[in-house]
Motif scaffolding. Sequence first.
Motif, short mmCIF file in Angstrom:
data_model
loop_
_atom_site.label_atom_id
_atom_site.label_comp_id
_atom_site.label_asym_id
_atom_site.label_seq_id
_atom_site.Cartn_x
_atom_site.Cartn_y
_atom_site.Cartn_z
N GLY A 55 -27.33 -9.18 -23.65
CA GLY A 55 -27.05 -8.30 -22.53
C GLY A 55 -28.34 -7.72 -21.94
N TYR A 56 -29.27 -7.37 -22.83
CA TYR A 56 -30.57 -6.90 -22.35
C TYR A 56 -31.35 -8.05 -21.71
N CYS A 57 -31.20 -9.23 -22.27
CA CYS A 57 -31.89 -10.41 -21.74
C CYS A 57 -31.39 -10.70 -20.31
N GLN A 58 -30.10 -10.52 -20.08
CA GLN A 58 -29.56 -10.73 -18.74
C GLN A 58 -30.14 -9.73 -17.75
N GLN A 59 -30.39 -8.50 -18.21
CA GLN A 59 -31.01 -7.51 -17.33
C GLN A 59 -32.45 -7.92 -17.00
N ILE A 60 -33.14 -8.49 -17.97
CA ILE A 60 -34.50 -8.98 -17.72
C ILE A 60 -34.45 -10.14 -16.74
N GLN A 61 -33.43 -10.98 -16.87
CA GLN A 61 -33.25 -12.10 -15.94
C GLN A 61 -33.10 -11.59 -14.50
N THR A 62 -32.34 -10.51 -14.33
CA THR A 62 -32.17 -9.91 -13.01
C THR A 62 -33.50 -9.39 -12.48
N THR A 63 -34.26 -8.75 -13.35
CA THR A 63 -35.60 -8.27 -12.95
C THR A 63 -36.47 -9.45 -12.56
N PHE A 64 -36.40 -10.54 -13.32
CA PHE A 64 -37.17 -11.75 -13.01
C PHE A 64 -36.78 -12.31 -11.65
N GLU A 65 -35.49 -12.30 -11.35
CA GLU A 65 -35.02 -12.78 -10.04
C GLU A 65 -35.56 -11.91 -8.92
N HIS A 66 -35.59 -10.59 -9.12
CA HIS A 66 -36.17 -9.69 -8.12
C HIS A 66 -37.66 -9.98 -7.94
N LEU A 67 -38.35 -10.19 -9.06
CA LEU A 67 -39.78 -10.49 -9.01
C LEU A 67 -40.02 -11.78 -8.24
N THR A 68 -39.25 -12.80 -8.53
CA THR A 68 -39.37 -14.07 -7.83
C THR A 68 -39.13 -13.89 -6.34
N HIS A 69 -38.12 -13.11 -6.00
CA HIS A 69 -37.79 -12.85 -4.60
C HIS A 69 -38.95 -12.17 -3.86
N VAL A 70 -39.49 -11.12 -4.44
CA VAL A 70 -40.55 -10.39 -3.74
C VAL A 70 -41.82 -11.22 -3.63
N ILE A 71 -42.07 -12.11 -4.59
CA ILE A 71 -43.25 -12.97 -4.51
C ILE A 71 -43.05 -14.06 -3.46
N THR A 72 -41.89 -14.71 -3.49
CA THR A 72 -41.66 -15.80 -2.54
C THR A 72 -41.54 -15.30 -1.10
N LYS A 73 -41.05 -14.07 -0.93
CA LYS A 73 -40.96 -13.49 0.42
C LYS A 73 -42.27 -12.84 0.85
N LYS A 74 -43.27 -12.90 -0.05
CA LYS A 74 -44.60 -12.33 0.21
C LYS A 74 -44.51 -10.87 0.65
N MET A 75 -43.72 -10.10 -0.08
CA MET A 75 -43.62 -8.67 0.19
C MET A 75 -44.91 -8.00 -0.24
N GLY A 76 -45.06 -6.76 0.06
CA GLY A 76 -46.30 -6.05 -0.22
C GLY A 76 -46.64 -6.01 -1.70
N ASN A 77 -47.94 -5.85 -1.98
CA ASN A 77 -48.42 -5.81 -3.37
C ASN A 77 -47.79 -4.68 -4.17
N THR A 78 -47.47 -3.58 -3.53
CA THR A 78 -46.91 -2.44 -4.25
C THR A 78 -45.57 -2.80 -4.87
N ILE A 79 -44.70 -3.45 -4.10
CA ILE A 79 -43.38 -3.80 -4.65
C ILE A 79 -43.50 -4.96 -5.64
N ILE A 80 -44.43 -5.87 -5.39
CA ILE A 80 -44.66 -6.98 -6.34
C ILE A 80 -45.15 -6.42 -7.68
N ASN A 81 -46.10 -5.50 -7.63
CA ASN A 81 -46.62 -4.88 -8.86
C ASN A 81 -45.53 -4.11 -9.59
N TYR A 82 -44.67 -3.41 -8.85
CA TYR A 82 -43.57 -2.65 -9.44
C TYR A 82 -42.64 -3.58 -10.22
N GLU A 83 -42.20 -4.66 -9.57
CA GLU A 83 -41.28 -5.60 -10.22
C GLU A 83 -41.95 -6.30 -11.39
N CYS A 84 -43.23 -6.62 -11.24
CA CYS A 84 -43.97 -7.29 -12.32
C CYS A 84 -44.09 -6.37 -13.53
#
Length: 187
Positions: A55-84
């Motif tokens: 269950g915790y691993c699934q939450q990390i998976q969701t965080t990973f998906e957010h991280l992938t999204h912000v990187i592929t959409k080339k969002m600002g460094n602040t949000i990329i660093n936050y998700e990372c």
Amino acid sequence: MVQSIDLKHLNALFEQLKTLSSRCQEWDNKITLSENKSFRFEVHLFNASSLTLSGYCQQIQTTFEHLTHVITKKMGNTIINYECEKFINQFSALLNIVNQLDAGKAEGLYKRYSTQQEKVYQQLQRQYQYEKRLLAMIDEENTLYRDATSVHKEIHKTRVGVLKERYQKCNEFTQSLEFKMEALDND
């Protein structure tokens, strides 16, 4: 070139997450429900408590998906660093628990939290959500700035500055809560 490097690193993280996920599933099969009903650790890093490591691993998976999204959409460094940072902290906490279990030290799973810790935890969850909203607002204003006419650019630039200042203050408070939670954990 930078995008391919990012994707290469994301693929490596994904593989590590898959490995951790399979280790968690193995432990979930070994731990009975009566043993893990008080399953608590590093609660301030996760949005919800879970009765399983998976269950915790699934939450990390969701965080990973957010991280992938912000990187592929080339969002600002602040949000990329936050998700990372969120991904790294969650991954490290869960990996630490699995490593403790492998070493025969299961007490990390059953940490009890006081009422004070629960209050700090709730505050942290609100802070994390507020930070995330601020980062989305900053990203939106940056997009509006890029697309604005020269007349409106100054307005968006000012708004970005105000939002970044607000985020900085919010982040400082979040860090103080994290330190407070850590101090309460050590008591």
